[in-house]
Design a protein around this motif. Structure first.
Motif, mmCIF file in Angstrom:
data_model
loop_
_atom_site.group_PDB
_atom_site.id
_atom_site.type_symbol
_atom_site.label_atom_id
_atom_site.label_comp_id
_atom_site.label_asym_id
_atom_site.label_seq_id
_atom_site.Cartn_x
_atom_site.Cartn_y
_atom_site.Cartn_z
ATOM 1 N N LEU B 52 0.926 -1.189 0.146
ATOM 2 C CA LEU B 52 -0.096 -0.014 0.069
ATOM 3 C C LEU B 52 0.879 1.113 0.092
ATOM 4 O O LEU B 52 1.878 1.580 0.666
ATOM 5 C CB LEU B 52 -0.836 -0.242 1.292
ATOM 6 C CG LEU B 52 -2.112 1.012 1.209
ATOM 7 C CD1 LEU B 52 -2.933 0.588 0.011
ATOM 8 C CD2 LEU B 52 -2.737 0.962 2.700
ATOM 9 N N ARG B 62 0.375 8.307 -13.326
ATOM 10 C CA ARG B 62 -0.886 7.533 -13.395
ATOM 11 C C ARG B 62 -0.728 6.929 -14.785
ATOM 12 O O ARG B 62 -0.546 7.338 -15.909
ATOM 13 C CB ARG B 62 -2.171 8.257 -13.158
ATOM 14 C CG ARG B 62 -2.323 8.517 -11.635
ATOM 15 C CD ARG B 62 -3.801 8.793 -11.311
ATOM 16 N NE ARG B 62 -4.632 7.687 -11.362
ATOM 17 C CZ ARG B 62 -4.653 6.714 -10.322
ATOM 18 N NH1 ARG B 62 -4.163 6.796 -9.244
ATOM 19 N NH2 ARG B 62 -5.376 5.940 -10.328
ATOM 20 N N LEU B 70 -11.092 3.788 -22.973
ATOM 21 C CA LEU B 70 -11.975 4.547 -23.486
ATOM 22 C C LEU B 70 -11.867 4.634 -25.036
ATOM 23 O O LEU B 70 -12.923 4.692 -25.673
ATOM 24 C CB LEU B 70 -11.635 5.801 -22.759
ATOM 25 C CG LEU B 70 -12.946 7.014 -23.231
ATOM 26 C CD1 LEU B 70 -14.041 6.606 -22.612
ATOM 27 C CD2 LEU B 70 -12.326 8.299 -22.801
ATOM 28 N N ILE B 106 -37.096 -6.785 -41.620
ATOM 29 C CA ILE B 106 -37.446 -7.598 -40.402
ATOM 30 C C ILE B 106 -38.444 -7.221 -39.613
ATOM 31 O O ILE B 106 -38.374 -6.008 -38.926
ATOM 32 C CB ILE B 106 -35.836 -7.712 -39.799
ATOM 33 C CG1 ILE B 106 -34.912 -8.436 -40.778
ATOM 34 C CG2 ILE B 106 -36.129 -8.850 -38.698
ATOM 35 C CD1 ILE B 106 -33.741 -8.508 -40.291
ATOM 36 N N SER B 107 -39.435 -7.953 -39.439
ATOM 37 C CA SER B 107 -40.579 -7.267 -38.445
ATOM 38 C C SER B 107 -41.248 -6.044 -38.870
ATOM 39 O O SER B 107 -41.479 -5.572 -37.783
ATOM 40 C CB SER B 107 -39.921 -7.428 -37.017
ATOM 41 O OG SER B 107 -39.606 -8.756 -36.770
ATOM 42 N N LYS B 109 -39.635 -3.503 -39.117
ATOM 43 C CA LYS B 109 -38.675 -2.422 -38.601
ATOM 44 C C LYS B 109 -37.796 -1.652 -39.674
ATOM 45 O O LYS B 109 -37.611 -2.498 -40.910
ATOM 46 C CB LYS B 109 -37.762 -3.039 -37.604
ATOM 47 C CG LYS B 109 -38.321 -3.743 -36.511
ATOM 48 C CD LYS B 109 -39.049 -2.863 -35.490
ATOM 49 C CE LYS B 109 -39.674 -3.574 -34.310
ATOM 50 N NZ LYS B 109 -40.961 -3.866 -34.540
ATOM 51 N N SER B 113 -32.140 1.047 -38.146
ATOM 52 C CA SER B 113 -32.971 1.260 -36.685
ATOM 53 C C SER B 113 -32.066 1.230 -35.640
ATOM 54 O O SER B 113 -31.729 -0.023 -35.184
ATOM 55 C CB SER B 113 -34.414 0.303 -36.656
ATOM 56 O OG SER B 113 -33.694 -0.896 -36.482
ATOM 57 N N PRO B 115 -32.511 1.163 -32.313
ATOM 58 C CA PRO B 115 -32.527 0.509 -31.062
ATOM 59 C C PRO B 115 -32.099 -1.209 -31.374
ATOM 60 O O PRO B 115 -31.477 -1.726 -30.515
ATOM 61 C CB PRO B 115 -34.214 0.427 -30.940
ATOM 62 C CG PRO B 115 -34.691 1.769 -31.590
ATOM 63 C CD PRO B 115 -33.656 1.884 -32.753
ATOM 64 N N ALA B 116 -32.569 -1.420 -32.429
ATOM 65 C CA ALA B 116 -32.030 -2.836 -32.943
ATOM 66 C C ALA B 116 -30.617 -2.929 -32.923
ATOM 67 O O ALA B 116 -29.986 -4.287 -32.827
ATOM 68 C CB ALA B 116 -32.618 -3.346 -34.158
ATOM 69 N N ILE B 118 -28.491 -1.359 -30.997
ATOM 70 C CA ILE B 118 -27.970 -1.184 -29.620
ATOM 71 C C ILE B 118 -27.239 -2.397 -28.886
ATOM 72 O O ILE B 118 -26.117 -2.242 -28.512
ATOM 73 C CB ILE B 118 -28.435 -0.345 -28.921
ATOM 74 C CG1 ILE B 118 -28.676 0.976 -29.297
ATOM 75 C CG2 ILE B 118 -28.276 -0.362 -27.344
ATOM 76 C CD1 ILE B 118 -29.436 1.860 -28.520
ATOM 77 N N PRO B 119 -28.135 -3.764 -28.896
ATOM 78 C CA PRO B 119 -27.311 -4.650 -28.256
ATOM 79 C C PRO B 119 -25.970 -4.977 -28.811
ATOM 80 O O PRO B 119 -25.104 -5.377 -28.007
ATOM 81 C CB PRO B 119 -28.274 -5.711 -28.477
ATOM 82 C CG PRO B 119 -29.908 -5.133 -28.412
ATOM 83 C CD PRO B 119 -29.304 -3.881 -29.370
ATOM 84 N N PHE B 122 -23.526 -2.534 -27.763
ATOM 85 C CA PHE B 122 -22.917 -2.607 -26.508
ATOM 86 C C PHE B 122 -22.234 -3.883 -26.484
ATOM 87 O O PHE B 122 -20.788 -3.441 -25.641
ATOM 88 C CB PHE B 122 -24.330 -2.939 -25.548
ATOM 89 C CG PHE B 122 -24.227 -3.072 -24.176
ATOM 90 C CD1 PHE B 122 -23.565 -2.149 -23.325
ATOM 91 C CD2 PHE B 122 -24.266 -4.468 -23.668
ATOM 92 C CE1 PHE B 122 -23.676 -2.102 -22.264
ATOM 93 C CE2 PHE B 122 -23.967 -4.580 -22.415
ATOM 94 C CZ PHE B 122 -23.563 -3.544 -21.509
#
Lengths: 407, 464
Positions: B52, B62, B70, B106-107, B109, B113, B115-116, B118-119, B122
């Motif tokens: 320590l 640092r 990042l 697709i569906s 959409k 798009s 929202p589709a 983002i996964p 991410f």
């Protein structure tokens, strides 16, 4: 930093008993503002909007209290050390749930009066005629709703009292025994808290649109609740230190840790909010999308974007830096920001359900009601703190917490 | 590499620095603090466990690792978003090497798009950030490093056990052998020793690197050749690894087989065989018309079928494989008067409801829920100006209304113009149910005042 010896202590560690009296103006002012909001609501004939604003205010302070309760239970459950310095502040915050419960009573009374200005399912003929609501009619029912509400509050207040009294007892005698006792009961308490929070969110806010359902809503409620509590705790610690309270005990390291947790929960909130949105958006089932459909009309679009940027992206980037987290005025700024954003979030959940309101007016009535509730909350907090140590002075983990260092 | 293990007494290379041992972690931190306070900048500490305060004492800057993470996270975001925009949201017909993209609905959409996206975005952010943190840490620590000159100090082995060491590098501007040694011992350091650069043996000859690179490159050629031949046309059989899997001793459909007399791999059913569900003895029910000679297709069809075989079958039999297998040839179209005009099934309310449900499932996408011919697929095709699309005829058109039920049934079963036959998808009873429902929607559009019940008629006339 080594643990402090008594001679070194210059900070104030105990709240004066006179705080109780000082709480009266705050509470009275708060009640006055809530009354003013009620007066305006009824005078303009916009009862529905007032009652939604009232629920919003109660939810705002309830989420702070429940967030505090979660903090205390999680701290005991995980055998946390660093948080010991702020544990008493969280315990007192959880104690304000009694006030939240009292403030919820008018809503139960409104339900029993048969007025459906707040919860549409009070209108029984409408519920029975609607095939979706007919299947929920035994759940969404005033008496059963009231019973559940009482159960939630009794559970929360009970847990908050048990933990606070054990913690206060610890200040005088048997610190080890109390510490072990609190750790033992925190496990079952966490289960009880998770279940009650989940259903409380369903009952109080999700049922404002009784057709709609989202199994994620309870988690959404929890995320916002704990996040707002952390923001409040950072602000509170900042304020107390400006008055010379706990400014040796709560070090930069503790601010850093609280800020890290806040940072994590900013993202957790976004993760949950987006997950809820995306599943509903993708499946596009009418009874699920209607909730978002209402929120994608007129000014609510901008309000939703305000959440995406103001509640997630901007503070996420803003609190990312270690330097920001360790600089008290900066992290105080972001904490205040998050408290405002939590309010924006609750407005987004509650206010679009106001009947007959097609567009979002400037939410001044909502602001008056919430500020009033906050006044009552602050009063309740001061009453709860009066005469108590603001630090669990005899807790066996306190020395570790005081000399704690981040790496 | 030299053959003998170098020892302290062996001829040494350039001096790298001085190593000093300290009694414990507190002493190490204090010594490091004093050394950096005295102006030494290139000081390193070694201990068996993280001590320590050592980072502060060494006054190390640092780490830049957070910025690396990042940056990689942001790159991950850009890469994932651009990748999905390109793959899902754009299409360049005719682009080579499968790089055309795939703008696919697709569906319902939008093809672009957020929202589709983002996964995936991410996950890529997480992946690249984790890579940045893990590999960045390794690289910034100077790893992998197979050996360190410090390992040559026997005393230094204690750094993994109970030794606490401070190393002052010779490259430090303040480093001066004698003064630094005196300074370290004044700090309480013991066993101070100089660490020298190892004397290396012969270097690997430069041309070996070239040879290695050439061999590695050449080794890539065979697999690349195999890969290339698998996707191009060639006059010689392609190289195959798994010959016994690609050429299995079995009879495949539509091939010859010498073992049978007629030389065909596929066998004809024994005359008189009726496939399961293939006995379509009620022509009215199964085909929607009354054949002149009693069964559908007629003997002519069977003769034609047999004539196409190279070998005459043993015996002539009735139409045994079921007439389900082929659309009646144009010449076989029954005469208009042969179409069934009455439903060969019992007309009930349940059948009507079944028909409505089946119609909405199978037909409405093109024909529209009202049968007018503007279903979702039609609307979309017209919107996209698809030249190959034929708009369905409205079922309310006079030419359709006049058709006997048997002909409508035949159209559903075998299709007409662009419309494919649905007999494989929809059971016989369901096809009749659809015809029944068609009759109902036709009537709904062409109703007259006489079709209304009396009281409704009075109600309507009162409105006027």
């Amino acid at each position: 930093m080594a643990s402090l010896v008594n001679a070194d202590i210059t900070e104030i560690r105990q709240a004066s008993a006179g705080l109780s009296g000082a709480a009266v103006p705050s509470m009275a002012g708060g009640l006055l503002l809530v009354g003013l909001a009620a007066g305006i609501g009824y005078a303009t004939g916009d009862q529905s909007r007032f009652w939604h604003a009232y629920l919003l205010g109660v939810m705002y302070i309830t989420t702070l209290g429940v967030g505090g309760l979660f903090f205390v239970i999680a701290h005991h459950l995980t055998g946390g050390r660093w948080g010991t310095t702020v544990r008493r502040l969280a315990e007192i915050t959880a104690g304000t749930l009694t006030t939240s419960a009292v403030l919820f009573l008018p809503i139960l009374a409104l339900n029993f009066s048969g007025s459906d200005v707040l919860y549409p399912w009070i209108d029984r003929p409408m519920v029975e005629a609607d095939p979706i609501l007919a299947s929920k009619q035994y759940y969404l029912e005033p008496t059963w709703f009231a019973i559940r509400t009482v159960v939630y509050f009794v559970a929360w207040i009970g847990m908050a009292r048990i933990l606070l009294s054990a913690s206060v007892k610890q200040d005088d005698r048997e610190p080890m025994k109390q510490a072990r006792w609190m750790q033992t009961i925190s496990g079952p308490m966490m289960i009880l808290l998770a279940l009650t929070m989940n259903f409380a969110a369903f009952d109080w806010m999700m049922s404002l649109e009784p057709h709609w359902f989202s199994t994620m809503f309870g988690v959404y409620f929890f995320a916002g609740s704990f996040l707002s509590f952390l923001a409040m705790l950072i602000l509170l610690a900042n304020y107390l230190q400006s008055k010379g309270v706990l400014n040796q005990s709560i070090t930069t390291e503790h601010f850093h840790d609280l800020a890290k947790l806040m940072f994590a929960f900013i993202f957790f909130w976004g993760y949950i909010a987006f997950s809820q949105y995306m599943l509903i958006w993708y499946a596009a089932i009418p009874e699920e999308t209607l909730w978002y459909d209402v929120r994608q009309q007129g000014p609510w679009i901008a309000w939703g974007l305000l959440l995406v940027f103001g509640h997630l992206l901007v503070p996420f980037l803003g609190t990312m830096s270690r330097w920001v987290r360790r600089t008290k005025p900066l992290i105080g700024f972001w904490a205040a920001w998050m408290m405002v954003m939590h309010w924006v979030d609750l407005v987004y959940i509650i206010q679009p359900q106001v009947r007959g309101a097609s567009a979002l007016p400037v939410p001044w009535l909502e602001a008056i009601a919430t500020v009033g509730m906050l006044g009552i909350f602050i009063g309740a907090w001061m009453r709860g703190a009066a005469g108590k140590w603001l630090l669990p002075v005899q807790d066996p983990r306190l020395p570790i917490a005081l000399s704690y260092h981040n790496h | 590499m030299s053959k003998t293990h170098p020892s302290h007494d062996a001829p040494q290379g350039k001096r790298l620095g001085l190593l000093a041992q300290f009694a414990g972690p507190e002493e190490l931190v204090a010594a490091a603090e004093k050394a950096t306070d005295a102006g030494y900048q290139r000081v390193e500490a070694f201990s068996p466990f993280p001590v320590l305060g050592i980072d502060e004492a060494l006054k190390n800057p640092r780490t830049i690792l957070p910025y690396v993470v990042l940056m990689l996270g942001l790159s991950g975001m850009c890469i994932a978003l651009l990748m999905q925009c390109y793959m899902n949201g754009m299409e360049f017909p005719g682009a080579p090497w499968g790089l055309s993209g795939y703008d696919f609905l697709i569906s319902g959409k939008p093809s672009f798009s957020i929202p589709a996206f983002i996964p995936v975005t991410f996950e890529v952010i997480i992946l690249l950030s984790a890579f940045g943190a893990f590999f960045g840490m390794i690289l910034l620590n100077g790893l992998p490093k197979l050996s360190n000159p410090l390992f040559r100090s026997e005393r230094f082995a204690a750094a993994t056990d109970d030794g606490f060491f401070l190393f002052v590098e010779a490259s430090d501007p303040k480093f001066a052998e004698a003064e630094t040694e005196a300074f370290l011992s004044s700090l309480g350091g013991s066993g101070i020793e100089g660490i020298d650069e190892p004397v290396t043996g012969h270097a690997v000859p430069g041309f070996l690197y070239l040879v290695g690179a050439a061999v590695a490159t050449l080794a890539l050629l065979p697999p690349m050749y195999l890969w290339a031949t698998s996707g191009t046309t060639s006059t010689v059989p392609r190289i195959s690894f798994f010959k016994d899997m690609e050429n299995q001793p079995k009879v495949k459909p539509q091939t010859t087989f010498a073992l049978f007399k007629d030389g065909r791999g596929m066998r004809v059913a024994v005359p008189g065989t009726v496939a399961r569900g293939g006995l379509k003895d009620d022509a009215k029910l199964y085909f929607g018309y009354e054949p002149e000679d009693g069964f559908v297709g007629g003997p002519r069809r069977i003769e034609a079928m047999l004539a196409s075989y190279s070998v005459q079958p043993v015996a002539d039999g009735p139409d045994a494989d079921g007439a389900d297998s082929a659309t009646p040839p144009a010449a076989d179209q029954p005469k208009e008067e042969n179409w069934v005009t009455e439903f060969p099934v019992k007309v009930t309310k349940e059948l009507m409801e079944r028909g409505q449900q089946r119609f909405n499932i199978h037909c409405a996408v093109c024909h529209g829920l009202d049968g007018g011919g503007m279903g979702l697929v039609t609307k979309r095709a017209l919107e996209l100006e698809q030249g190959t699309w034929t708009q369905p005829t409205s079922v309310h058109a006079e030419s359709v209304v006049e058709q006997p039920v048997g002909k409508l049934f035949n159209t559903i079963s075998n299709g007409v113009r662009k419309m494919p036959g649905y007999k494989e998808h929809i059971a016989v009873e369901d096809r009749w149910a659809i015809v029944l429902y068609l009759r109902a929607i036709q009537r709904s559009q062409l109703a007259t005042a006489d079709d209304l019940p009396k009281d409704k008629l009075i109600e309507l006339s009162n409105l006027n």
